[in-house]
Design an enzyme around this catalytic site. Structure first.
Site, PDB file in Angstrom:
ATOM      1  CD  GLN A 169      -3.067   1.259   0.332  1.00 28.12           C
ATOM      2  OE1 GLN A 169      -3.450  -0.427   0.043  1.00 28.12           O
ATOM      3  NE2 GLN A 169      -3.377   2.067  -0.092  1.00 28.12           N
ATOM      4  CG  ASP A 194       7.643  10.812   6.901  1.00 25.45           C
ATOM      5  OD1 ASP A 194       6.827  10.276   6.092  1.00 25.45           O
ATOM      6  OD2 ASP A 194       7.890  10.460   7.878  1.00 25.45           O
TER       7      ASP A 194
END
Length: 1477
Positions: free
Chosen positions: A1052, A1175
Site C-alpha cells: 500500500q 519524513d
C-alpha cells in the site's frame, strides 16, 4: 450461692461453645456414585435428591454433576452451602452452567475412589468460572481440568497447596489442558496473597475469579493456611490461627473438636465430633464414621451385612476369622476348623457387560475391589497388568492367602515375570458356565515377560476344564509341564493340557499344512433393530471379513480353537512371523480367537467359517493369517494375506498453535493428524470470536475500581501446561525397539498426550454413562430416557448410553459452521488477517481426504484441532478525537461529551476525565464506565477549568486528548430575573450563531474559489470522473499506458496500491522492471492531484541515492506514477530480515557505514536542491537489488527554494518520533530538522528497525523531546555512530552538521562504487576540474573550499603563482583514485590517469558496477577505533593550506589535539570541544 454461680458460668460456656458447633449431617448414597442432574435452565432435575443433599455436610461416596437435554418444569436452583466434605471423587462434566458456585463450603475431597487417579475432574463444560472458595485439601488423587473452552482462572489457583499427596505427580497429579487461553486474569488488587510457606513470591496472587461482583462483594481468593498449621488447617477468616489437631481443612472455632470442617481420622456421626478413636459402644464404619451400630443390620437384608471385628464394622472378616451371621461378628477360627475369608466381585467390562469376577488392570485394583486377604474368591480372576503400572509383585503378594477360586484363572498380555502370588492356590472349582471359552479352567497366554510360574509340590484340584498355555515366549515348556503334572481332577486323573510346545519359550513357529483363507473389506448393511453390534461398529469403523474353510478330519477333537493374527504394515512392507529376540517377536501381531463350529452331523465334511474384525485403521496396509490351536499334533496355518483398507475421515490435526503477528493478524500452525486415514487433500480453517468474552462482564465488574490485567502465565501454544507452579515433569519409561522410535520428539509427545486423552475419556465415559438412580427421586416422575430405535449410529458415536423409554425428547438443533479458509493438504500454516484489534479468537483446523472433511463438533468427541489466540494491540485505536470533545456550560454546571473510538482494542472498559480548576494544583480524575453514554454532567463553582479525556481498554491506556479550557461564569443576578436573562441570552446567542454561520459559509466559499493547484476546486461536467489532464499538463515524462504491464502487488502506498510492473520500450530498454504507484478506484480528485504533484517533485531529482522517476501516465484512470524498482523493499523491512534472532544475517560494519553514507548523500542532494523531506525514516528509504539505499516517498516533501524553512500549517498526522524539537514545537521544517531525523534513522539501523521511544505513547514522546530529551544510544553500537547521533540531536539546529559534512567524514568507509556515483564526489570532481582549469590558465584566485564548492579570497597573485605547481601535482595524484559519475547509475567509467584532461574524462568506456559484499561481520556493532578524520584529499601537505570549514581554515596540524597529539573527534572539529556521549 457459689455453687449456683459456678453452674451459671458452666451453662454460659456451654451455650457459647454450642453457638460455634456445626451440626454434622453425614449422608450416604445407596450407590457408590450419585449424579446431580441439571436441566437446561440449570435447575435440579431430581428435586428430591437436591433437597436431601442441601442438608448434608458430608457426602459419603462419589458425586457427579452434569446437565441433561431433558426438561422438567421445576424451579429449584442447586446450591449446597453446607456440604464440606466428599469422601470419594467429584466429577463435573457436560455442564452448561455459566458460573459453577454450587459448593461454596466444600473443604475436603478425600479421594477414597478415583477416576483414573483423579479426585477432582472438571471436563468438557461450558462453565466460565468455578468457585470453590473453601477448598483446601484433596487427600488422595489428583486434579484433571480439561476441554473447558470458556473456563478461565484455572491457572490462578495453586493446586499444589490443595493436593496433599506428594506422590501425585506428572499427568496423574495436576493436569490442566485445553481450557480457555488468553484469559485476562487479574485477582482483586491488594488481595489474594498466599500465606507463609506456600509461595516464595509474597506478591503472587491466587484466586478463583476476578471479584468483587454485584452479587457478592468478595475477592474470590483461594484460601490459604500457614504451612506450620499442617493438614488441620486454620480458623475461618484467618491464615495463621491453627485448628485442633483432630481437624482437617479448617474449623469455625479454635481448640474444639466439634467445629472441624472435616476430621483428620474419625467423626462421631451423632455429634459431628472428631476423634482419634471411636468411644465405647460405638463402632468404626468404613474407616470414617463412629456410630452405635453397623449399617444394614436387618434380618431381611443379608446382602450388605457388616460384621464386628475389633470395634470396626467390616463387610468381610480378615484372614483366620470367620463371619457369624447370627451374632454379626467375626470370630477367630478354632484349631482344626476350616476358616475361610470369602470374597466376591462383579466387574463391568468396557462394552458394558458384566463379568462374574475381577479384572485386575493396575495393582491398586487388588485393594479397590476388595481382594486383600481373601482365601476364597467366588468368581473368576483375570490379570492384564501393563508395564509401567508400578511394582505389581508387591501388590499381588496380598493375594497369597488365596486358596480356593470358584471360577477360571486367566493371565493375558501381562507384564508379570512370576506367578508366585498364587503359591497358596489349592482348589479351582469352576462351574461349567464359568469355563473360559467353555473349555479352560486356566489360561496363560501372550505374556511377553512371564518366565516362571509358582514353586511347590502341592497338588491343585480342579473340578472341570483344561489348561491353556500359548505364546509365552519366555516361559520354558518344562515349567508348564511341571505345573500340569500337579493339577488333577477330583477323581485323581491328570488335567488335560492344551499346551503348544512350539510357541512357549524361544521356539520358531513352523507349519506343515496350510489353511485356505480369504480377506475382504466388510461394508455393513443398512442399520435396523435386528442389526448386531458388530455390524453397527462397522458403520463407524473400518472392518474386514475373514473367511476360511474348516475341513472335518480325524484330528477334529484335537482342535481347540482358531486364532486370527493381524497387524499394520508400512506401504509395501512384508509381514514376518518369527520369535528371534526381545525386539523382533510375535507380540506386534493382534490376535482374535474363534471357537470351532459345533458338528451337528458327522456326515458334514466341509464348513465355511467367517469372522468380522472391526476398528481397523483406514488407509493402512494389513497382514492377516489364521492358525489352528491344537492340544496335540501338528498345527495348520494359512499363508499371510495382505489387504489395503480404504480411506476415511482424518483425526484432528496435531500441535495446533496460534500466535499474533500484528493488531489484526494471527499466525496459525499445525501438524499432520496422528491418524490421517488417507491422503490429506486439504485443511479447512474456521475462526470466530468466542460467544463468551471475559470483557462482557464489564457491566458486572466495577472496572473503575480495578486495573485490567492480562494473563501473564498464558503460553502461545495451546494444550500445554502454562503455570509451572502446578506442574511436575514426567516421562514414560518403556522398552521401544530402535526401528519404532519417533524421529520427532514433538510428534511423540503429541501422540502420548493423544493416547492419554483416549484412556481418560474411556474411563470418563464409563462413569458418565453408567445407569444410575437414587432412591430419593420423585416417584411421580420417570427418569429421562432415550429411544434407541431413532438413531442407533448417533447414539454410538456420541456415547449416549442411558435408559430406554417410550418417550422421545426433541434434540437440540446444531448450527452448521461454514469454513472461512481452505488450504492445500501440504500446507501447515496460514496467516489470518483482517481481524479486530486485541480480540480473542477461537480457531479450528479440520482435515479432509477424498472421502470428505471433518467439521467442528459440539460433542465430546472432538474431530478438529482447536486453539485460541488474541490479536495484537493497535497503539492508536483507543485514542479519542480531540475535535469531537464538547463542553456545554449551563449556569453552575457543565456537560462534557465525547465520541467513543470507532474501533478500539477489544472494548472500552472505562474513561478517565481529568478536570482541573484553575486555582487548584492537582486535577480531579473522574472515571466513567465504558458501557455508559459518553458524557458527564457536574455541578461546579465559577471560574476557569482545564479538562482532558482518555479511554482505557484491556490493552491499556489511550492518549489524553488536547486540553480543553472553559469557564463557568459567576451568577450576578437574582433568582427572580433568571428566566428573563436566560431568554435574552438565548435570543442574542441565536442571532450571533446565525451571523457566524453566514460568515463562515461565505469565507469557506471564498477560499475555495481562490485556492491554487494544491487546493483548487476544479469545475467539471462530471467531477467524479475528472480527467487528470485538466489539472496536469503532460510533458516529456508522459508514458503510454499500454507500455506498462502490472505483474503483482507490492503493498500500500500513500494514495493507493504499489505494483511491480514491466515497462516496454522505455529508452534503450526493451523491458524494464519498474514500480508503479496507482490511485485507488474511489480516490478523490485531491488525491489524484497530490500523486501527480509528488511525481512533479521527483522530476527534478537525478541522483543515484534518490529513487528516480521513470515517467507518468496521466491520461485516463487510474493515474500511474512509474518509478525505479527497489527490489528489496523499504529499509525498515530489510533491517528486520537481518535480525539474528529471526534467522537473519547480522549487518557487517562496512554495510552499516555504507548505508549511512548513501542516505546522507541522497539527503545532501535534496538539500542542495533546496528540498526538505520532512519524513525521513527507515520506512521511507528504499533498498535496491544491489543493496544500494535510496531516499524515497516524497508525499510530505516541500519546495523551499526561496526560503530556508517551512512552517507546517494544519493538524495532519506527523511522524512525531522522528521529528526535531523545533518541528514539534513551532512547526518549523528545514534541512536541519531532516538532520535530526537522520540521527533517528542511524538509531534504527543500529537496532535493526526497533521502534523509537519504545514503550512511550506519542504524547509522552512529544513531552520528552520538548523537555530536552532524545533517544538512548544503542548498546554495543559503534562509538562513531553514537557521536553522529549526538551531533544530529543537538538542540540548536544551526549546530547540527550538514549532510555533506557527514559524507565527508565517512569518505574512507565507503566502497569504490560509492565514489563513482555519489553526489558528494560529483561535487568534489567539479571542484577539482575547476581548480585544474584555472591553474592551467594562471587565473588569479585564492584558496578554495572543497566541502560545499569553492569561494574566492583576496586575490593575491604572487601567493597563487608560488603554490600553483604544488597544487597541480597534488591534483594529478588525487585524480588517480577518482572517476567521473555517469548519468546511468548502473555503470561507471574506468579510472583516468594524470594525463587525462576534463574533456577526455567523459570519453572513457563504461563498465558494469560490482555487487556489494554482504558477508557476515559479527563485530558490526562492537566499538571500533575512532574514524580517521582527514582532509578532503589524501595528501595533507598539499592541501593543508586550502582546507576550511565555514570561515575557519583547517590544516593537518589542526586535525591533531594540541596537548595529546591525537586526532580530533568530530565534535571537537565542529564545535571546538568534545560533546559527552
Amino acid at each position: 450461692m457459689m455453687r449456683n454461680v459456678q453452674s451459671f458460668y458452666f451453662l454460659f460456656l456451654l451455650i457459647v461453645l454450642n453457638f460455634h458447633v456445626v451440626l454434622s449431617a453425614v449422608c450416604i448414597g445407596q450407590r457408590a456414585t450419585t449424579t446431580i442432574w441439571l436441566n437446561q435452565n440449570g435447575d435440579c432435575q431430581d428435586v428430591g435428591f437436591c433437597q436431601y443433599l442441601q442438608n448434608c455436610t458430608c457426602w459419603h461416596g462419589n458425586l457427579v454433576v452434569k446437565s441433561t437435554k431433558y426438561y422438567d418444569e421445576e424451579n429449584f436452583k442447586p446450591y449446597f452451602p453446607k456440604l464440606r466434605e466428599i469422601t470419594g471423587y467429584l466429577l463435573i462434566s457436560l455442564c452448561t452452567l455459566k458460573f459453577f458456585h454450587l459448593f461454596p463450603g466444600l473443604t475436603v475431597i478425600r479421594g477414597g475412589d478415583l477416576i483414573l487417579n483423579y479426585a477432582l475432574v472438571i471436563y468438557y463444560n461450558e462453565i466460565k468460572e468455578v468457585y470453590f472458595p473453601s477448598l483446601t485439601a484433596i487427600l488422595n488423587g489428583g486434579v484433571h481440568i480439561g476441554r473447558n473452552h470458556r473456563l478461565c482462572y484455572v491457572n490462578t489457583i495453586r493446586w499444589k497447596s490443595i493436593i496433599k499427596d506428594i506422590h501425585q505427580t506428572g499427568q496423574y497429579g495436576i493436569y490442566l489442558e485445553s481450557n480457555k487461553l488468553n484469559c485476562d486474569l487479574g485477582c482483586l488488587k491488594g488481595h489474594c496473597h498466599p500465606a507463609p510457606g506456600h509461595d516464595g513470591d509474597p506478591k503472587a496472587q491466587y484466586c478463583w475469579g476476578p471479584g468483587p461482583k454485584k452479587q457478592q462483594n468478595k475477592a474470590q481468593c483461594q484460601r490459604f493456611c500457614n504451612t506450620q498449621c499442617g493438614p488441620e488447617g486454620c480458623l475461618d477468616g484467618s491464615d495463621h490461627i491453627c485448628c485442633h489437631h483432630e481437624c482437617l481443612g479448617g474449623c469455625s472455632a479454635i481448640n474444639s473438636t466439634n467445629t472441624c470442617h472435616a476430621c483428620r481420622k474419625y467423626r462421631i456421626k451423632s455429634t459431628g465430633q472428631c476423634v482419634s478413636k471411636c468411644p465405647r459402644k460405638q463402632y468404626l464404619v468404613d474407616k470414617f464414621l463412629c456410630q452405635e451400630s453397623c449399617p444394614y443390620w436387618s434380618i431381611n437384608s443379608t446382602e450388605y451385612h457388616h460384621y464386628l471385628w475389633q470395634g470396626e464394622c467390616v463387610t468381610k472378616c480378615p484372614v483366620n476369622y470367620i463371619s457369624n451371621n447370627q451374632t454379626k461378628k467375626c470370630e477367630k477360627c478354632k484349631s482344626g476348623m476350616k476358616c475361610n475369608t470369602v470374597c466376591k466381585y462383579q466387574d463391568v467390562m468396557a462394552d458394558g457387560t458384566l463379568y462374574n469376577g475381577a479384572l485386575i488392570r493396575v495393582p491398586s485394583d487388588i485393594s479397590k475391589k476388595g481382594l486383600v486377604g481373601c482365601s476364597v474368591f467366588e468368581g473368576s480372576l483375570t490379570f492384564q497388568l501393563q508395564e509401567g503400572t508400578g511394582k505389581a509383585e508387591d501388590s499381588l503378594n496380598e493375594l497369597k492367602s488365596l486358596k480356593v477360586l470358584k471360577g477360571h484363572l486367566k493371565i493375558q498380555k501381562s507384564s508379570l515375570k512370576s506367578l508366585n502370588f498364587l503359591s497358596s492356590l489349592e482348589v479351582i472349582e469352576t462351574p461349567q458356565n464359568a469355563l473360559l471359552h467353555n473349555k479352560y479352567v486356566m489360561a496363560v497366554y501372550e505374556n511377553s515377560q512371564l518366565s516362571e510360574l509358582w514353586p511347590g509340590n502341592e497338588s491343585i484340584i480342579v473340578s472341570d476344564g483344561g489348561i491353556f498355555f500359548q505364546y509365552n515366549p519366555r516361559l520354558c515348556p518344562l515349567h508348564i509341564r511341571n505345573l500340569q503334572d500337579r493339577i488333577h481332577y477330583k477323581n485323581g486323573s491328570k488335567v488335560t493340557g492344551e499346551v503348544s510346545l512350539q510357541n512357549n519359550g524361544h521356539k520358531v513357529l513352523c507349519d506343515t499344512q496350510m489353511l485356505v483363507m480369504h480377506v475382504e473389506e466388510f461394508i455393513p448393511p443398512d442399520l435396523n433393530m435386528e442389526t448386531d453390534m458388530t455390524a453397527i461398529e462397522c458403520n463407524s469403523f473400518k472392518c474386514v471379513k475373514v473367511t476360511w474353510n474348516f475341513t472335518m478330519t480325524s484330528a477334529y477333537n484335537n482342535i481347540l480353537f482358531y486364532a486370527i493374527y493381524f497387524k499394520e504394515l508400512q506401504s509395501n512392507q512384508e509381514a514376518v512371523v518369527q520369535l528371534d529376540n526381545e525386539c523382533q517377536n510375535n507380540d506386534d501381531w493382534n490376535v482374535i480367537t474363534v471357537d470351532i463350529p459345533k458338528i451337528e452331523s458327522l456326515e458334514q465334511s466341509l464348513f465355511l467359517q467367517s469372522k468380522i474384525i472391526s476398528k481397523l485403521t483406514p488407509y493402512t496396509r494389513y497382514a492377516f493369517y489364521i492358525k489352528e490351536i491344537v492340544s496335540k499334533g501338528e498345527e495348520r496355518s494359512s499363508h499371510i494375506h495382505y489387504i489395503n483398507i480404504s480411506q476415511d475421515l482424518p483425526s484432528e490435526p496435531l500441535g495446533v498453535e496460534a500466535s499474533f503477528l500484528s493488531e489484526n493478524k494471527i499466525l496459525l500452525k499445525w501438524r499432520a493428524p496422528s491418524k490421517p486415514n488417507g491422503i490429506i487433500t486439504a485443511f479447512k480453517i474456521y475462526y470466530n470470536k468466542p460467544d463468551y468474552s471475559f470483557w462482557e462482564e464489564q457491566k458486572v465488574l466495577d472496572w473503575c475500581s480495578r486495573d485490567a490485567s492480562r494473563d501473564k502465565n498464558a503460553k502461545d501454544v495451546a494444550g500445554y501446561p502454562v503455570n509451572k507452579e502446578n506442574y511436575n515433569q514426567y516421562c514414560n519409561i518403556s522398552c521401544v525397539c530402535d526401528e519404532e522410535k519417533e524421529n520427532s520428539k514433538a510428534i511423540k509427545a503429541d501422540r502420548e498426550a493423544h493416547n492419554f486423552n483416549v484412556e481418560f475419556q474411556t474411563e470418563l465415559m464409563r462413569v458418565l454413562f453408567t445407569k444410575n438412580k437414587f432412591s430419593y427421586r420423585n416417584k411421580n416422575k420417570s427418569p429421562p430416557k432415550i429411544d434407541f430405535s431413532k438413531n442407533i449410529s448417533l447414539i454410538l458415536s456420541n456415547k449416549i448410553l442411558t435408559s430406554t423409554s417410550t418417550t422421545v425428547t426433541q434434540a437440540k438443533i446444531e448450527i452448521i459452521e461454514e469454513p472461512k479458509v481452505t488450504v492445500n493438504g501440504n500446507i501447515f500454516s496460514y496467516v489470518i488477517s483482517g481481524l479486530d484489534y486485541f480480540e480473542d479468537y477461537e480457531l479450528k483446523v479440520c482435515g479432509c481426504t477424498v472421502v470428505g472433511c471433518r467439521r467442528p463438533s459440539s460433542t465430546i468427541n472432538l474431530d478438529c484441532g482447536i486453539v485460541q489466540a488474541r490479536t495484537g494491540v493497535n497503539l492508536t485505536a483507543d485514542n479519542l478525537d480531540s475535535k469531537m470533545v464538547r463542553v456545554q456550560v449551563q449556569l453552575d454546571s457543565y456537560n462534557i461529551s465525547w465520541i467513543a473510538p470507532h474501533k478500539p482494542n477489544a472494548v472500552i472498559l472505562k474513561y478517565e476525565i481529568s478536570i482541573r480548576y484553575a486555582l487548584d494544583k492537582d486535577a480531579l480524575v473522574i472515571c466513567r464506565p465504558g458501557y455508559l453514554p459518553t458524557y458527564i454532567i457536574r455541578k461546579s463553582r465559577f471560574g476557569n477549568y482545564v479538562a482532558k479525556i482518555r479511554a482505557i481498554s484491556p490493552a491499556g491506556n489511550g492518549s489524553w486528548t488536547e486540553e480543553i479550557h472553559f469557564k463557568v461564569a459567576e451568577l450576578s443576578v437574582t433568582k427572580n430575573n433568571n428566566q428573563l436573562i436566560i431568554g435574552i441570552i438565548s435570543a442574542v446567542s441565536a442571532v450571533i450563531v446565525a451571523l457566524l454561520v453566514f460568515i463562515l459559509l461565505y469565507m469557506f466559499l471564498h477560499r475555495k474559489l481562490e485556492k491554487d493547484v494544491q487546493g483548487v476546486l476544479y469545475a467539471s461536467v462530471n467531477p467524479e470522473y475528472m480527467n487528470s489532464k485538466e489539472v496536469y499538463i503532460p510533458d516529456e515524462w508522459e508514458l503510454n499506458r499500454e507500455k506498462i504491464e502490472l505483474i503483482r502487488e507490492l503493498g500500500q502506498g500513500s494514495f493507493g496500491m504499489v505494483f511491480e510492473g514491466i515497462a516496454h520500450g522505455i529508452g534503450d530498454h526493451a523491458e524494464l522492471r519498474v514500480a508503479v504507484k496507482t490511485t485507488n478506484e474511489n480516490a478523490s480528485i485531491h488525491d489524484r492531484i497530490q500523486i501527480l504533484q509528488e511525481a512533479s517533485i521527483m522530476k527534478a531529482f537525478n541522483c543515484n541515492h534518490v529513487v528516480k522517476l521513470i515517467g507518468v501516465v496521466s491520461q485516463g484512470q487510474p493515474t500511474f506514477v512509474v518509478m525505479e524498482l527497489m527490489g528489496r523493499g523499504d529499509l525498515k523491512s530489510y533491517l528486520k530480515e537481518r535480525r539474528p534472532d529471526d534467522g537473519g544475517i547480522p549487518l557487517m560494519r562496512q554495510e552499516i557505514y555504507q548505508m549511512v553514507a548513501e542516505i546522507a548523500d541522497g539527503m545532501a542532494y535534496l538539500a542542495a536542491r533546496k528540498f526538505v523531506h520532512c519524513d525521513l525514516a527507515a520506512r521511507n528509504c528504499m533498498v535496491a537489488s544491489d543493496f544500494t539505499v535510496k531516499i524515497g516517498d516524497f508525499g510530505m516533501a516541500r519546495d523551499i527554494y526561496e526560503r530556508n524553512y517551512y512552517r507546517k500549517d494544519g493538524k495532519s498526522l506527523l511522524p512525531i518520533r522522528w521529528m526535531a524539537p523545533e518541528s514539534l514545537k513551532d512547526g518549523i521544517f528545514s534541512t536541519a530538522s531532516d538532520v535530526w531525523s537522520f540521527g533517528v534513522v542511524l538509531w534504527e539501523i543500529c537496532t535493526l528497525a526497533s521502534q523509537p521511544y519504545q514503550g512511550k505513547t506519542n504524547e509522552q514522546v512529544l513531552n520528552f523531546v520538548l523537555s530536552n530529551g532524545h533517544l538512548d544510544y544503542p548498546e554495543g553500537c559503534d562509538y562513531q555512530l553514537r557521536e553522529f547521533m549526538s551531533l544530529c540531536w543537538h538542540r540548536d539546529p544551526k549546530m547540527r552538521p550538514s549532510f555533506l559534512e557527514i559524507v565527508h567524514v565517512l569518505e574512507n568507509e565507503v566502497d569504490d562504487d560509492f565514489v563513482m556515483v555519489s553526489f558528494y564526489h560529483e561535487m568534489k570532481r567539479k571542484a577539482l576540474e575547476d581548480i585544474y582549469m584555472k591553474s592551467e590558465s594562471y587565473i588569479k584566485s585564492d584558496a578554495y573550499t572543497m566541502s560545499d564548492g569553492y569561494t574566492k579570497g583576496d586575490g593575491n597573485m604572487q601567493n597563487m603563482l608560488s603554490r600553483s605547481q604544488n597544487r597541480k601535482s597534488a591534483i594529478e595524484k588525487s585524480k588517480e583514485r577518482l572517476s567521473i559519475s555517469s548519468l546511468d547509475s548502473g555503470t561507471y567509467v574506468e579510472k583516468y590517469d594524470a594525463n587525462d584532461t576534463p574533456e577526455e574524462i567523459p570519453k572513457k568506456k563504461k563498465r558494469p558496477r560490482s555487487k556489494r559484499n554482504s558477508a557476515v561481520d559479527s563485530n558490526a556493532c562492537e566499538t571500533k577505533p575512532m574514524l580517521r578524520v582527514e582532509s578532503l584529499y589524501d595528501n595533507h601537505d598539499a592541501f593543508s593550506e586550502n582546507m576550511q570549514y565555514g570561515d575557519t581554515p583547517v590544516g593537518k596540524s589542526d586535525l591533531m589535539h594540541p596537548e595529546t597529539n591525537r586526532e580530533l573527534r568530530l565534535s571537537e572539529i565542529f564545535y571546538g570541544k568534545p560533546i559527552p556521549v
